[in-house]
Enzyme design. Structure first.
Site, PDB file in Angstrom:
ATOM      1  CB  CYS A   2     -28.161  -3.983  42.515  1.00 45.62           C
ATOM      2  SG  CYS A   2     -26.569  -4.798  42.725  1.00 45.62           S
ATOM      3  NE  ARG A  27     -31.376   2.712  43.757  1.00 47.12           N
ATOM      4  CZ  ARG A  27     -31.160   2.433  45.022  1.00 47.12           C
ATOM      5  NH1 ARG A  27     -30.353   1.435  45.338  1.00 47.12           N
ATOM      6  NH2 ARG A  27     -31.733   3.127  45.982  1.00 47.12           N
ATOM      7  CD1 TRP A  74     -21.504  -0.190  40.827  1.00 45.70           C
ATOM      8  CD2 TRP A  74     -20.999  -1.323  42.672  1.00 45.70           C
ATOM      9  NE1 TRP A  74     -20.263   0.222  41.261  1.00 45.70           N
ATOM     10  CE2 TRP A  74     -19.928  -0.462  42.397  1.00 45.70           C
ATOM     11  CE3 TRP A  74     -20.905  -2.158  43.799  1.00 45.70           C
ATOM     12  CZ2 TRP A  74     -18.779  -0.392  43.188  1.00 45.70           C
ATOM     13  CZ3 TRP A  74     -19.759  -2.090  44.583  1.00 45.70           C
ATOM     14  CH2 TRP A  74     -18.719  -1.206  44.280  1.00 45.70           C
ATOM     15  CG  ASN A  98     -29.182  -2.897  46.480  1.00 42.55           C
ATOM     16  OD1 ASN A  98     -27.965  -2.978  46.349  1.00 42.55           O
ATOM     17  ND2 ASN A  98     -29.789  -1.829  46.979  1.00 42.55           N
ATOM     18  N   GLY A  99     -27.425  -5.468  47.794  1.00 37.49           N
ATOM     19  CA  GLY A  99     -26.787  -5.549  49.108  1.00 37.49           C
ATOM     20  C   GLY A  99     -25.712  -6.623  49.110  1.00 37.49           C
ATOM     21  CD  GLU A 480     -16.607  17.449  44.840  1.00 32.60           C
ATOM     22  OE1 GLU A 480     -17.499  17.382  43.985  1.00 32.60           O
ATOM     23  OE2 GLU A 480     -16.299  16.487  45.586  1.00 32.60           O
ATOM     24  CE  LYS A 484     -18.451  15.853  41.369  1.00 34.81           C
ATOM     25  NZ  LYS A 484     -18.122  15.143  42.560  1.00 34.81           N
ATOM     26  CD  GLU A 487     -17.079  11.385  41.076  1.00 34.13           C
ATOM     27  OE1 GLU A 487     -17.250  12.502  41.575  1.00 34.13           O
ATOM     28  OE2 GLU A 487     -17.719  10.370  41.414  1.00 34.13           O
ATOM     29  CG  HIS A 503       5.141  19.724  54.865  1.00 30.86           C
ATOM     30  ND1 HIS A 503       6.175  20.060  55.706  1.00 30.86           N
ATOM     31  CD2 HIS A 503       4.297  20.787  54.852  1.00 30.86           C
ATOM     32  CE1 HIS A 503       5.949  21.272  56.205  1.00 30.86           C
ATOM     33  NE2 HIS A 503       4.840  21.734  55.707  1.00 30.86           N
ATOM     34  CE  LYS A 603     -26.297  11.268  42.304  1.00 27.73           C
ATOM     35  NZ  LYS A 603     -25.288  12.287  42.141  1.00 27.73           N
TER      36      LYS A 603
HETATM   37  C1  AGP Z   1     -19.619  12.043  44.120  1.00 24.85           C
HETATM   38  O1  AGP Z   1     -19.574  12.589  42.882  1.00 24.85           O
HETATM   39  C2  AGP Z   1     -19.864  10.613  44.182  1.00 24.85           C
HETATM   40  N1  AGP Z   1     -20.995  10.239  43.492  1.00 24.85           N
HETATM   41  C3  AGP Z   1     -19.819  10.029  45.578  1.00 24.85           C
HETATM   42  O2  AGP Z   1     -18.583  10.331  46.140  1.00 24.85           O
HETATM   43  C4  AGP Z   1     -20.912  10.515  46.545  1.00 24.85           C
HETATM   44  O3  AGP Z   1     -20.690  11.830  46.906  1.00 24.85           O
HETATM   45  C5  AGP Z   1     -20.897   9.633  47.796  1.00 24.85           C
HETATM   46  O4  AGP Z   1     -21.135   8.311  47.409  1.00 24.85           O
HETATM   47  C6  AGP Z   1     -21.933  10.086  48.824  1.00 24.85           C
HETATM   48  O5  AGP Z   1     -23.209   9.916  48.322  1.00 24.85           O
HETATM   49  P1  AGP Z   1     -24.447  10.566  49.097  1.00 24.85           P
HETATM   50  O6  AGP Z   1     -24.272  12.052  49.081  1.00 24.85           O
HETATM   51  O7  AGP Z   1     -25.642  10.110  48.309  1.00 24.85           O
HETATM   52  O8  AGP Z   1     -24.441  10.014  50.489  1.00 24.85           O
END
Ligand code: AGP
Length: 608
Positions: A2, A27, A74, A98-99, A480, A484, A487, A503, A603
């Site tokens: 958060c 966040r 969040w 937050n936490g 990756e 992408k 998400e 496999h 994020k």
């Molecule tokens: C990637 O697009 C995501 N936002 C997420 O997987 C991110 O890479 C991951 O949470 C790691 O974040 P950081 O690089 O801030 O540690």
């Protein structure tokens, strides 16, 4: 994860609270709320969903108080509803958090036995009630918080507001980040420098166990032992933090298009363009010749950058590398013996699992090197050596420019390691550095051909499932790519090492399954071509990402292809990341998804 903000202002603070929450919305955006003192009475306004819903509520119920706290959520405990939205409050105290309070059930049961009534499903409500009970017993706000903090287990950044206390805010930090902003007759608390940037450039970060008592004229910080301490104040020019979309419709689009510039800036920080050699910045003082092992830990996209780094360090420097997702590394308890170096990769520098992995490695006596994008972050502050990426603020939840800047730093480090370990000749170093220096201009060419990717994306938007395939350095890029697409578009996608196809996953192949194949011209190109043939033989819909000849050589003339410039195999991941990012961006855009704030994501993941 958060976002928290608290302001002791000289005028009404509600608007400033909401503006700060806008900068924290990356966040979490499940719900939001603020609380101020209206004639000494704690008054809350909260709303489910995006901040604009809170703004609409505040337009109906304006707040005028000069002191207040705010939160964007969040959801971890309790559904994203208004009732579970922060601030949580009694008549005496309001709190934003937050936490995760890991022992909240036990505390909740104890409070319930004392007659407490709970209105929410959150862990945070126990904090408000614990402090309230202490106040009820006649303790002062400072004493009540001081008594409550040691009872909380887990990760928390907290800000407290008290009824009748016009000149008081209290903040506390354990695990999740919290900073103090110093103003002129005003003071602030915020989750990070981004939140505080419009108010002040003088910021101090609380360390784990710290709590702070703020008035408009003074700030006192105590450590976990309740001893008064001072924390270093950093000057953070606001300009370096504030970001806007420019004339792009999404931060992600802007950040994709910023890559030629920011990768160029990052590369220039690590190489000597005149001599074509890697010249590490002074602050990156590591002797790669003195280590026998490298252990890498990270999360999400940063973890995939780590996999690519493993290939580079092992191939270019013959340095053995083990790599883990950080959430496994910390509990796998790897035996970190001998002459090793631990490497942590993170855009935000606040990811809880990566931070905990760093602390594990340091406790084992290994030096910690961090590749981070936020120089003032906790991971940066707790590392022995920081190798910064110079991507600038990354606002879009999906990591793009931070990823390619991480790759630029990691390749420069691997080349340097190859030199100092006597594996690479000066000529080989020059060839690799030239290739790295050439990446930004190739990126510009690829971005200029964005429309070819847009067309493919229109088709992809109709898919239910998608497979990404790659070999070698492109294997991690396939992972990756799948991340992408997942998400951003919520389409189920998987990345696979192309050699793994037969496999199992080949069973998924049919006319409805798009298969995106990363096929750069490298030492495994032929192998990738045979995997493409296997897919073609089962009627799979192949989307080939390769240079102009790749499609022809793979016998796929006429099939869908994204044509890429021919580059040195070592820098392929930096370049091929662009079509992978653009595909997911345009697919999500065509599907009308919230590209910058995908559902259920945030994020920076500051909880386990
Ligand atoms: C990637 O697009 C995501 N936002 C997420 O997987 C991110 O890479 C991951 O949470 C790691 O974040 P950081 O690089 O801030 O540690």
């Amino acid at each position: 994860m958060c976002g928290i903000i608290a302001i002791l202002g000289k005028s009404a603070v509600a608007t400033a609270l909401v503006d700060a929450l806008k900068r924290l919305e990356y966040r979490g955006y499940d719900s939001a709320g603020v609380a101020t003192l209206e004639d000494g009475v704690l008054t809350r306004v909260r709303a489910e969903g995006k901040l604009r819903n809170l703004e609409a509520r505040l337009a109906e119920h304006p707040l005028h108080g000069h002191v207040g706290i705010g939160h964007t959520r969040w959801a971890t405990h309790g559904r994203p509803t208004e009732i579970n939205a922060h601030p949580h409050a009694t008549g005496r105290v309001a709190v934003v958090h937050n936490g995760i309070i890991e022992n909240f059930r036990e505390l909740r049961d104890a409070l319930a036995r004392d007659g407490a009534v709970f209105h929410t499903q959150t862990d945070t409500e126990v904090v408000a009630l614990l402090v309230d009970h202490a106040l009820e017993r006649g303790l002062s706000p400072v004493e009540a918080v001081c008594e409550t903090l040691p009872r909380l287990k887990g990760a928390f950044a907290l800000a407290f507001l008290f009824a009748g206390e016009e000149d008081l805010l209290i903040g506390a930090r354990q695990g999740a980040p919290l900073a103090i902003g110093f103003g002129d007759g005003e003071n602030y608390l915020g989750s990070d420098a981004l939140a505080l940037a419009p108010f002040t450039d003088r910021i101090a970060y609380l360390e784990d166990g710290d709590w702070a008592v703020l008035s408009r004229s003074a700030v006192t910080v105590y450590d976990a032992g309740n001893r008064e301490v001072t924390r270093p104040v950093s000057l953070i020019p606001a300009g370096t933090l504030l970001a806007d979309k420019g004339n792009y419709s999404h931060f992600m689009a802007k950040e994709i298009h910023e890559q030629p510039e920011v990768v160029g800036r990052t590369v220039a920080h690590y190489v000597d363009l005149a001599t074509g050699t890697v010249r590490l910045p002074e602050e990156v003082a590591i002797d790669f010749a003195a280590i026998d092992r490298l252990a890498i830990a990270a999360c999400g996209t940063a973890y995939y950058a780590g996999i690519i780094a493993k290939y580079w360090f092992e191939q270019l420097a013959r340095l053995p590398v083990e790599i883990d997702v950080a959430s496994e590394f910390r509990y796998r308890e790897p035996p970190l013996t001998g002459r090793g170096l631990a490497l942590f990769i993170s855009q935000s520098g606040e990811t809880a699992d990566t931070l905990a992995s760093l602390r594990y490695a340091k406790a084992a006596g290994w030096p910690a090197l961090a590749v981070v994008n936020v120089a003032t972050s906790t991971i940066a502050r707790e590392s022995d050596v920081v190798a910064p990426t110079l991507a600038g603020p990354e606002i879009g939840v999906a990591s793009t420019k931070a990823f390619t800047c991480q790759l630029a730093v990691l390749l420069a480090l691997a080349i340097h390691a190859g030199r100092v370990r006597g594996v690479l000749s000066a000529q080989e170093e020059q060839e690799l550095v030239d290739a790295l220096v050439g990446v930004p201009s190739h990126m510009t060419k690829v971005l200029a051909r964005e429309t070819q990717v847009e067309q493919v994306a229109r088709d992809l938007a109709k898919a239910r499932d998608v497979l990404y395939l790659g070999r070698g350095l492109s294997y991690a890029l396939a992972l990756e790519g799948a991340l992408k697409l997942k998400e951003l578009s919520y389409i189920h996608a998987e990345g696979y090492a192309a050699g793994e196809l037969k496999h199992g996953p080949i069973a998924l192949i049919d006319e409805a399954m798009p298969v995106i194949v990363l096929a750069p011209r490298d030492k495994v190109f032929e192998k990738t071509v045979s995997n493409v043939q296997e897919v073609a033989a089962r009627g799979g819909r192949i989307i080939l990402i390769g240079d102009a000849h790749a499609a022809g050589e793979a016998g796929l003339a006429g099939e869908t292809a994204v044509v890429m410039p021919e580059v040195h195999p070592a820098v392929v991941p930096l370049l091929y990341a662009l079509p992978v990012q653009l595909l997911s961006y345009h697919t999500a855009r065509v599907m009308g998804k919230d590209v910058d704030q995908p559902r259920n994501l945030a994020k920076s993941v500051t909880v386990e």
